[in-house]
Design a protein around this motif. Structure first.
Motif, PDB file in Angstrom:
ATOM      1  N   ASP B 264      10.761  -0.058 -13.465  1.00  4.82           N
ATOM      2  CA  ASP B 264       9.271   0.201 -13.303  1.00  4.82           C
ATOM      3  C   ASP B 264       9.029  -0.632 -12.389  1.00  4.82           C
ATOM      4  N   ALA B 265       9.793  -0.147 -11.471  1.00  2.00           N
ATOM      5  CA  ALA B 265       9.428  -0.956 -10.054  1.00  2.00           C
ATOM      6  C   ALA B 265       8.919   0.087  -9.431  1.00  2.00           C
ATOM      7  N   VAL B 266       7.625  -0.612  -8.980  1.00  3.63           N
ATOM      8  CA  VAL B 266       6.779   0.204  -7.428  1.00  3.63           C
ATOM      9  C   VAL B 266       7.865   1.174  -6.783  1.00  3.63           C
ATOM     10  N   SER B 267       6.888   2.172  -5.976  1.00 10.26           N
ATOM     11  CA  SER B 267       7.597   2.671  -4.632  1.00 10.26           C
ATOM     12  C   SER B 267       8.009   2.148  -3.411  1.00 10.26           C
ATOM     13  N   GLY B 268       7.012   1.194  -2.971  1.00 15.11           N
ATOM     14  CA  GLY B 268       7.006   0.817  -1.630  1.00 15.11           C
ATOM     15  C   GLY B 268       6.484  -0.113  -1.516  1.00 15.11           C
ATOM     16  N   GLY B 269       6.953  -0.893  -0.362  1.00 11.34           N
ATOM     17  CA  GLY B 269       6.182  -1.745  -0.189  1.00 11.34           C
ATOM     18  C   GLY B 269       6.936  -2.699   1.386  1.00 11.34           C
TER      19      GLY B 269
END
Lengths: 78, 323
Positions: B264-269
Protein backbone atom coordinates in the motif's frame (compact mmCIF):
# COMPACT_ATOMS: atom_id res chain seq x y z
CA UNK A 1 -3.51 -19.55 38.30
CA UNK A 2 -5.61 -17.08 36.32
CA UNK A 3 -3.76 -14.85 33.91
CA UNK A 4 -4.51 -12.01 31.53
CA UNK A 5 -3.01 -12.62 28.09
CA UNK A 6 -2.01 -10.15 25.40
CA UNK A 7 -4.38 -10.46 22.43
CA UNK A 8 -1.80 -8.98 20.04
CA UNK A 9 1.92 -8.73 19.42
CA UNK A 10 3.39 -5.25 19.93
CA UNK A 11 4.54 -2.98 22.71
CA UNK A 12 2.83 -3.09 26.12
CA UNK A 13 1.99 0.05 28.11
CA UNK A 14 0.64 0.14 31.64
CA UNK A 15 -0.56 3.76 31.44
CA UNK A 16 -3.13 5.46 29.16
CA UNK A 17 -0.60 8.27 28.59
CA UNK A 18 2.96 8.97 29.75
CA UNK A 19 1.85 11.59 32.30
CA UNK A 20 -0.99 9.53 33.76
CA UNK A 21 -1.04 6.88 36.48
CA UNK A 22 -0.97 3.16 35.69
CA UNK A 23 -4.29 1.44 34.99
CA UNK A 24 -3.71 -1.16 37.69
CA UNK A 25 -1.13 -1.81 40.40
CA UNK A 26 -0.24 -4.98 42.23
CA UNK A 27 -2.89 -5.72 44.84
CA UNK A 28 -5.68 -3.94 42.88
CA UNK A 29 -8.80 -5.91 42.14
CA UNK A 30 -9.96 -6.35 38.56
CA UNK A 31 -13.43 -7.10 37.19
CA UNK A 32 -14.34 -8.45 33.75
CA UNK A 33 -13.97 -5.63 31.22
CA UNK A 34 -11.44 -3.65 33.28
CA UNK A 35 -8.58 -2.24 31.20
CA UNK A 36 -5.17 -3.31 32.50
CA UNK A 37 -2.95 -1.85 29.78
CA UNK A 38 -2.48 -1.01 26.11
CA UNK A 39 -0.76 -2.81 23.26
CA UNK A 40 0.61 -0.61 20.48
CA UNK A 41 0.85 -2.07 17.01
CA UNK A 42 0.44 -0.65 13.48
CA UNK A 43 0.26 2.95 14.71
CA UNK A 44 -2.69 2.35 17.03
CA UNK A 45 -3.26 1.47 20.66
CA UNK A 46 -5.52 -1.38 21.76
CA UNK A 47 -6.92 -1.76 25.26
CA UNK A 48 -6.24 -5.06 27.01
CA UNK A 49 -9.25 -6.00 29.11
CA UNK A 50 -9.57 -8.63 31.80
CA UNK A 51 -12.05 -11.39 31.01
CA UNK A 52 -12.23 -12.50 34.61
CA UNK A 53 -12.19 -11.13 38.15
CA UNK A 54 -9.43 -11.35 40.68
CA UNK A 55 -6.63 -9.40 42.31
CA UNK A 56 -3.42 -8.42 40.54
CA UNK A 57 -0.62 -10.57 41.93
CA UNK A 58 2.10 -9.49 39.52
CA UNK A 59 2.72 -7.80 36.18
CA UNK A 60 4.83 -10.13 34.04
CA UNK A 61 5.81 -7.55 31.40
CA UNK A 62 7.26 -4.15 32.18
CA UNK A 63 5.96 -0.88 30.80
CA UNK A 64 7.01 -0.47 27.11
CA UNK A 65 8.11 -4.11 26.96
CA UNK A 66 7.70 -6.16 23.76
CA UNK A 67 4.89 -8.74 23.81
CA UNK A 68 3.66 -11.54 21.57
CA UNK A 69 0.06 -12.68 21.05
CA UNK A 70 -1.08 -14.98 23.84
CA UNK A 71 1.76 -13.91 26.16
CA UNK A 72 0.75 -13.67 29.85
CA UNK A 73 0.75 -10.04 31.05
CA UNK A 74 -0.68 -10.37 34.55
CA UNK A 75 -0.94 -13.08 37.19
CA UNK A 76 -4.23 -12.89 39.10
CA UNK A 77 -5.12 -14.37 42.46
CA UNK A 78 -8.57 -14.84 43.99
CA UNK B 1 -24.39 -16.28 -0.63
CA UNK B 2 -22.43 -14.45 1.96
CA UNK B 3 -20.91 -14.46 5.39
CA UNK B 4 -21.54 -12.12 8.26
CA UNK B 5 -18.79 -10.44 10.26
CA UNK B 6 -19.40 -11.01 13.98
CA UNK B 7 -16.02 -9.55 14.87
CA UNK B 8 -13.44 -8.24 12.38
CA UNK B 9 -10.38 -8.88 14.57
CA UNK B 10 -7.75 -6.16 14.47
CA UNK B 11 -7.59 -5.35 10.78
CA UNK B 12 -9.16 -7.68 8.23
CA UNK B 13 -9.30 -6.63 4.60
CA UNK B 14 -10.40 -8.13 1.31
CA UNK B 15 -7.30 -8.71 -0.82
CA UNK B 16 -6.53 -10.32 -4.17
CA UNK B 17 -3.26 -10.16 -6.12
CA UNK B 18 -3.49 -6.39 -6.31
CA UNK B 19 -4.08 -3.45 -8.58
CA UNK B 20 -1.10 -3.11 -10.94
CA UNK B 21 -1.29 -0.63 -13.79
CA UNK B 22 -2.03 2.54 -11.83
CA UNK B 23 1.23 2.96 -9.93
CA UNK B 24 2.33 5.75 -12.28
CA UNK B 25 -0.76 7.66 -11.15
CA UNK B 26 0.15 7.22 -7.50
CA UNK B 27 -2.35 4.40 -6.87
CA UNK B 28 -0.59 1.70 -4.82
CA UNK B 29 -0.46 -1.86 -6.12
CA UNK B 30 -2.13 -3.19 -2.93
CA UNK B 31 -3.11 -6.88 -2.77
CA UNK B 32 -2.04 -9.56 -0.31
CA UNK B 33 1.15 -8.86 1.66
CA UNK B 34 1.96 -12.59 1.33
CA UNK B 35 0.82 -13.43 -2.17
CA UNK B 36 2.19 -16.96 -2.04
CA UNK B 37 -0.09 -17.72 0.92
CA UNK B 38 -3.07 -16.11 -0.86
CA UNK B 39 -2.50 -18.20 -3.99
CA UNK B 40 -2.15 -21.39 -1.95
CA UNK B 41 -5.35 -20.69 0.00
CA UNK B 42 -7.31 -20.13 -3.21
CA UNK B 43 -5.92 -23.28 -4.84
CA UNK B 44 -6.94 -25.31 -1.78
CA UNK B 45 -10.61 -24.32 -2.11
CA UNK B 46 -10.75 -24.62 -5.90
CA UNK B 47 -10.72 -20.90 -6.68
CA UNK B 48 -8.64 -19.06 -9.25
CA UNK B 49 -5.31 -18.22 -7.60
CA UNK B 50 -6.06 -14.53 -7.80
CA UNK B 51 -9.57 -14.65 -6.31
CA UNK B 52 -10.27 -12.23 -3.49
CA UNK B 53 -9.86 -13.59 0.04
CA UNK B 54 -9.50 -12.13 3.52
CA UNK B 55 -6.20 -10.98 5.01
CA UNK B 56 -6.18 -10.71 8.81
CA UNK B 57 -3.19 -9.40 10.69
CA UNK B 58 -2.24 -10.58 14.21
CA UNK B 59 -5.83 -11.47 15.20
CA UNK B 60 -8.45 -13.50 13.36
CA UNK B 61 -12.05 -12.46 12.67
CA UNK B 62 -15.26 -14.23 13.73
CA UNK B 63 -17.38 -15.03 10.69
CA UNK B 64 -20.84 -16.59 10.50
CA UNK B 65 -21.50 -18.39 7.23
CA UNK B 66 -24.87 -18.05 5.51
CA UNK B 67 -24.01 -20.77 3.00
CA UNK B 68 -22.08 -24.06 2.89
CA UNK B 69 -18.51 -23.41 1.77
CA UNK B 70 -15.01 -24.84 1.57
CA UNK B 71 -12.48 -22.72 3.46
CA UNK B 72 -8.68 -22.76 3.77
CA UNK B 73 -6.44 -20.71 6.02
CA UNK B 74 -2.79 -20.21 5.05
CA UNK B 75 0.07 -17.91 5.98
CA UNK B 76 0.56 -17.29 9.69
CA UNK B 77 0.15 -20.02 12.30
CA UNK B 78 -3.19 -19.08 13.86
CA UNK B 79 -5.40 -22.11 14.49
CA UNK B 80 -8.93 -21.93 13.03
CA UNK B 81 -12.05 -23.35 14.68
CA UNK B 82 -15.48 -24.11 13.24
CA UNK B 83 -18.10 -23.97 16.01
CA UNK B 84 -15.18 -24.55 18.38
CA UNK B 85 -13.71 -27.55 16.55
CA UNK B 86 -10.03 -27.09 15.63
CA UNK B 87 -9.12 -27.15 11.92
CA UNK B 88 -5.60 -27.50 10.49
CA UNK B 89 -3.86 -24.71 8.59
CA UNK B 90 -2.94 -24.96 4.86
CA UNK B 91 -5.78 -27.50 4.51
CA UNK B 92 -9.28 -27.25 3.02
CA UNK B 93 -12.22 -27.77 5.39
CA UNK B 94 -16.00 -27.46 5.18
CA UNK B 95 -18.07 -24.83 6.92
CA UNK B 96 -21.85 -25.32 6.91
CA UNK B 97 -24.44 -22.55 6.73
CA UNK B 98 -24.97 -21.21 10.24
CA UNK B 99 -21.56 -22.26 11.53
CA UNK B 100 -19.06 -19.76 12.95
CA UNK B 101 -15.37 -19.59 12.05
CA UNK B 102 -13.11 -18.28 14.81
CA UNK B 103 -9.38 -18.22 15.51
CA UNK B 104 -7.03 -18.86 18.41
CA UNK B 105 -4.12 -16.61 19.33
CA UNK B 106 -1.42 -16.03 16.74
CA UNK B 107 1.43 -18.50 17.25
CA UNK B 108 3.82 -17.56 14.45
CA UNK B 109 3.95 -15.26 11.42
CA UNK B 110 1.68 -12.23 11.16
CA UNK B 111 -1.03 -12.57 8.51
CA UNK B 112 -3.52 -15.30 7.72
CA UNK B 113 -5.31 -15.66 4.39
CA UNK B 114 -8.84 -17.02 4.52
CA UNK B 115 -9.97 -18.27 1.13
CA UNK B 116 -13.61 -19.29 0.67
CA UNK B 117 -14.97 -21.30 -2.26
CA UNK B 118 -16.40 -18.90 -4.81
CA UNK B 119 -14.15 -16.08 -3.60
CA UNK B 120 -15.13 -12.84 -1.94
CA UNK B 121 -17.37 -11.04 -4.42
CA UNK B 122 -17.26 -7.40 -3.39
CA UNK B 123 -17.31 -4.96 -6.32
CA UNK B 124 -13.90 -4.44 -7.99
CA UNK B 125 -12.50 -0.94 -8.31
CA UNK B 126 -9.73 -0.21 -10.81
CA UNK B 127 -9.65 -3.92 -11.78
CA UNK B 128 -9.15 -5.28 -8.27
CA UNK B 129 -11.09 -6.14 -5.12
CA UNK B 130 -8.06 -5.35 -2.94
CA UNK B 131 -8.81 -2.93 -0.12
CA UNK B 132 -6.78 0.27 -0.04
CA UNK B 133 -8.28 2.04 2.98
CA UNK B 134 -6.51 5.41 2.58
CA UNK B 135 -7.83 5.75 -0.95
CA UNK B 136 -11.17 4.09 -0.06
CA UNK B 137 -10.73 1.62 -2.93
CA UNK B 138 -11.90 -1.98 -3.16
CA UNK B 139 -13.07 -4.31 -0.42
CA UNK B 140 -16.21 -3.43 1.53
CA UNK B 141 -16.77 0.29 0.89
CA UNK B 142 -13.01 0.76 0.64
CA UNK B 143 -12.40 -0.02 4.31
CA UNK B 144 -11.46 -2.95 6.58
CA UNK B 145 -14.27 -5.29 7.63
CA UNK B 146 -16.51 -4.10 10.47
CA UNK B 147 -18.99 -5.79 12.81
CA UNK B 148 -22.24 -6.60 11.04
CA UNK B 149 -20.89 -6.50 7.47
CA UNK B 150 -22.55 -9.01 5.15
CA UNK B 151 -19.82 -9.91 2.68
CA UNK B 152 -20.92 -11.45 -0.63
CA UNK B 153 -19.39 -14.64 -2.04
CA UNK B 154 -19.16 -15.80 -5.64
CA UNK B 155 -20.39 -19.12 -6.95
CA UNK B 156 -18.22 -21.84 -5.45
CA UNK B 157 -17.60 -25.25 -6.91
CA UNK B 158 -17.50 -26.71 -3.38
CA UNK B 159 -14.36 -28.77 -3.64
CA UNK B 160 -13.88 -31.65 -1.19
CA UNK B 161 -12.24 -31.06 2.17
CA UNK B 162 -8.91 -32.43 3.34
CA UNK B 163 -6.69 -31.24 0.49
CA UNK B 164 -3.50 -29.88 2.01
CA UNK B 165 -0.32 -28.05 0.98
CA UNK B 166 2.56 -30.41 1.89
CA UNK B 167 4.52 -29.04 4.86
CA UNK B 168 7.76 -28.71 2.91
CA UNK B 169 6.02 -26.31 0.51
CA UNK B 170 4.65 -23.96 3.19
CA UNK B 171 6.60 -20.79 3.90
CA UNK B 172 7.09 -18.73 7.06
CA UNK B 173 10.14 -16.62 7.94
CA UNK B 174 13.11 -18.32 9.58
CA UNK B 175 14.88 -16.96 12.65
CA UNK B 176 16.74 -14.69 12.54
CA UNK B 177 15.01 -13.27 9.50
CA UNK B 178 17.22 -12.46 6.53
CA UNK B 179 15.98 -10.10 3.86
CA UNK B 180 18.02 -9.94 0.67
CA UNK B 181 18.64 -6.47 -0.70
CA UNK B 182 19.81 -5.24 -4.09
CA UNK B 183 21.58 -1.85 -3.59
CA UNK B 184 20.12 0.87 -5.79
CA UNK B 185 20.72 4.15 -7.58
CA UNK B 186 21.23 6.24 -4.46
CA UNK B 187 23.71 3.94 -2.74
CA UNK B 188 26.43 6.46 -3.70
CA UNK B 189 24.91 9.05 -1.33
CA UNK B 190 25.93 7.16 1.82
CA UNK B 191 29.41 6.53 3.23
CA UNK B 192 31.12 3.18 2.78
CA UNK B 193 31.00 2.65 6.54
CA UNK B 194 27.24 3.36 6.62
CA UNK B 195 26.77 0.73 3.92
CA UNK B 196 28.73 -1.84 5.92
CA UNK B 197 26.78 -0.98 9.09
CA UNK B 198 23.43 -1.35 7.34
CA UNK B 199 24.24 -4.92 6.34
CA UNK B 200 26.17 -5.70 9.53
CA UNK B 201 23.72 -4.46 12.17
CA UNK B 202 20.80 -6.35 13.62
CA UNK B 203 17.49 -4.54 13.17
CA UNK B 204 14.10 -5.25 14.69
CA UNK B 205 10.63 -4.74 13.21
CA UNK B 206 9.06 -1.58 14.64
CA UNK B 207 5.48 -1.88 15.95
CA UNK B 208 4.38 0.78 13.42
CA UNK B 209 5.06 -1.61 10.51
CA UNK B 210 1.94 -1.97 8.35
CA UNK B 211 0.75 -2.56 4.78
CA UNK B 212 2.35 0.68 3.57
CA UNK B 213 5.78 0.03 4.95
CA UNK B 214 7.76 -2.14 7.30
CA UNK B 215 9.88 0.06 9.55
CA UNK B 216 13.00 -1.29 11.23
CA UNK B 217 15.02 0.13 14.11
CA UNK B 218 18.01 -0.71 16.25
CA UNK B 219 20.84 -0.37 13.72
CA UNK B 220 23.27 2.53 13.54
CA UNK B 221 22.13 5.73 11.77
CA UNK B 222 23.10 6.15 8.13
CA UNK B 223 25.92 8.66 7.48
CA UNK B 224 25.88 10.53 4.20
CA UNK B 225 28.68 11.69 1.94
CA UNK B 226 29.09 15.49 2.02
CA UNK B 227 27.24 17.09 -0.84
CA UNK B 228 25.42 20.28 -1.72
CA UNK B 229 21.72 19.40 -1.88
CA UNK B 230 20.62 19.79 -5.51
CA UNK B 231 17.89 22.24 -6.54
CA UNK B 232 14.52 20.67 -5.80
CA UNK B 233 15.72 18.40 -3.00
CA UNK B 234 14.91 19.07 0.64
CA UNK B 235 17.60 20.24 3.03
CA UNK B 236 18.08 16.95 4.93
CA UNK B 237 20.85 14.75 3.47
CA UNK B 238 18.30 11.91 3.17
CA UNK B 239 16.29 14.07 0.74
CA UNK B 240 16.55 13.80 -3.03
CA UNK B 241 14.87 15.43 -5.97
CA UNK B 242 11.67 13.35 -6.08
CA UNK B 243 12.16 9.88 -7.51
CA UNK B 244 10.23 6.68 -8.08
CA UNK B 245 9.80 4.08 -5.35
CA UNK B 246 9.52 0.52 -6.61
CA UNK B 247 7.76 -2.15 -4.51
CA UNK B 248 10.30 -3.23 -1.89
CA UNK B 249 12.43 -0.10 -1.96
CA UNK B 250 14.01 0.98 1.31
CA UNK B 251 13.80 4.62 2.30
CA UNK B 252 15.53 5.97 5.39
CA UNK B 253 14.00 9.33 6.39
CA UNK B 254 16.58 11.33 8.32
CA UNK B 255 18.99 8.40 7.98
CA UNK B 256 17.64 6.70 11.10
CA UNK B 257 15.00 4.01 10.49
CA UNK B 258 14.82 2.03 7.23
CA UNK B 259 11.29 1.53 5.87
CA UNK B 260 10.67 -1.20 3.30
CA UNK B 261 7.78 -0.01 1.13
CA UNK B 262 5.11 -2.67 0.72
CA UNK B 263 1.81 -3.21 -1.09
CA UNK B 264 0.00 0.00 0.00
CA UNK B 265 3.00 2.33 -0.40
CA UNK B 266 3.09 5.41 -2.57
CA UNK B 267 4.99 5.25 -5.84
CA UNK B 268 7.36 8.18 -5.42
CA UNK B 269 8.72 10.87 -3.15
CA UNK B 270 11.66 12.83 -1.88
CA UNK B 271 13.62 10.39 0.28
CA UNK B 272 16.64 8.55 -1.06
CA UNK B 273 16.38 4.75 -1.11
CA UNK B 274 19.16 2.32 -0.25
CA UNK B 275 17.92 -0.18 -2.80
CA UNK B 276 15.14 -2.74 -2.73
CA UNK B 277 14.34 -5.96 -0.95
CA UNK B 278 14.24 -8.57 -3.69
CA UNK B 279 10.79 -9.66 -4.89
CA UNK B 280 11.32 -13.23 -3.63
CA UNK B 281 11.51 -12.00 -0.02
CA UNK B 282 8.59 -9.57 -0.01
CA UNK B 283 6.02 -12.22 1.01
CA UNK B 284 8.15 -13.01 4.08
CA UNK B 285 7.99 -9.39 5.23
CA UNK B 286 4.21 -9.71 5.39
CA UNK B 287 4.71 -12.43 8.01
CA UNK B 288 6.96 -10.45 10.37
CA UNK B 289 5.72 -9.57 13.86
CA UNK B 290 6.84 -6.46 15.74
CA UNK B 291 10.23 -6.81 17.47
CA UNK B 292 11.38 -9.62 15.14
CA UNK B 293 15.21 -9.53 14.77
CA UNK B 294 16.12 -9.00 11.12
CA UNK B 295 19.28 -8.74 9.05
CA UNK B 296 19.65 -7.32 5.57
CA UNK B 297 21.85 -9.31 3.22
CA UNK B 298 23.45 -7.73 0.15
CA UNK B 299 22.89 -9.60 -3.11
CA UNK B 300 23.43 -8.93 -6.81
CA UNK B 301 20.92 -9.00 -9.66
CA UNK B 302 21.81 -12.55 -10.63
CA UNK B 303 21.04 -13.84 -7.11
CA UNK B 304 17.81 -11.81 -7.05
CA UNK B 305 16.61 -13.31 -10.34
CA UNK B 306 17.57 -16.83 -9.28
CA UNK B 307 15.62 -16.34 -6.04
CA UNK B 308 12.62 -15.11 -8.02
CA UNK B 309 12.85 -18.19 -10.20
CA UNK B 310 13.02 -20.41 -7.09
CA UNK B 311 9.86 -18.81 -5.71
CA UNK B 312 8.10 -19.43 -9.02
CA UNK B 313 9.18 -23.05 -8.92
CA UNK B 314 7.92 -23.41 -5.32
CA UNK B 315 4.54 -22.10 -6.46
CA UNK B 316 4.68 -24.53 -9.38
CA UNK B 317 5.10 -27.40 -6.93
CA UNK B 318 2.12 -26.21 -4.88
CA UNK B 319 0.02 -26.02 -8.07
CA UNK B 320 1.14 -29.51 -9.09
CA UNK B 321 0.40 -30.98 -5.65
CA UNK B 322 -3.15 -29.57 -5.68
CA UNK B 323 -4.05 -30.18 -9.33
Amino acid sequence: MKQILSPLPGTFYRKPAPDQPVYKSEGDSVAPGDVIGLVEVMKSFHEVKSETEGKVKAFLVENEGPVTAGQPLVDLED
Amino acid sequence: MAFKVLNPGLFTTVQDLGRPGYFHLGIPISGAMDRFALRAANLLVGNDEGAAALESVFMGPQLEFEVDATVAVTGADMPARVDGEAKPGWTAFKVRAGQVLTFDYLKGGARIYIAISGGVDTPPSLDSRSTYPIGALGGVEGRPLAIGDIVPLGNGVGIKEGRSVPENLRRLPGSPVELRVLPGLYWRLITEEAGRNFFGDEWTVAPEADRMGYRFRGGRPIQFEERKQPFGAGSDPSNIVDGCYPYGSIQVPGGTEPIVLHRDAVSGGGYFTLGAVISADMDLIGQLQPHTPTRFVKVDMKTALTARHDRQSLLGKVRASLS
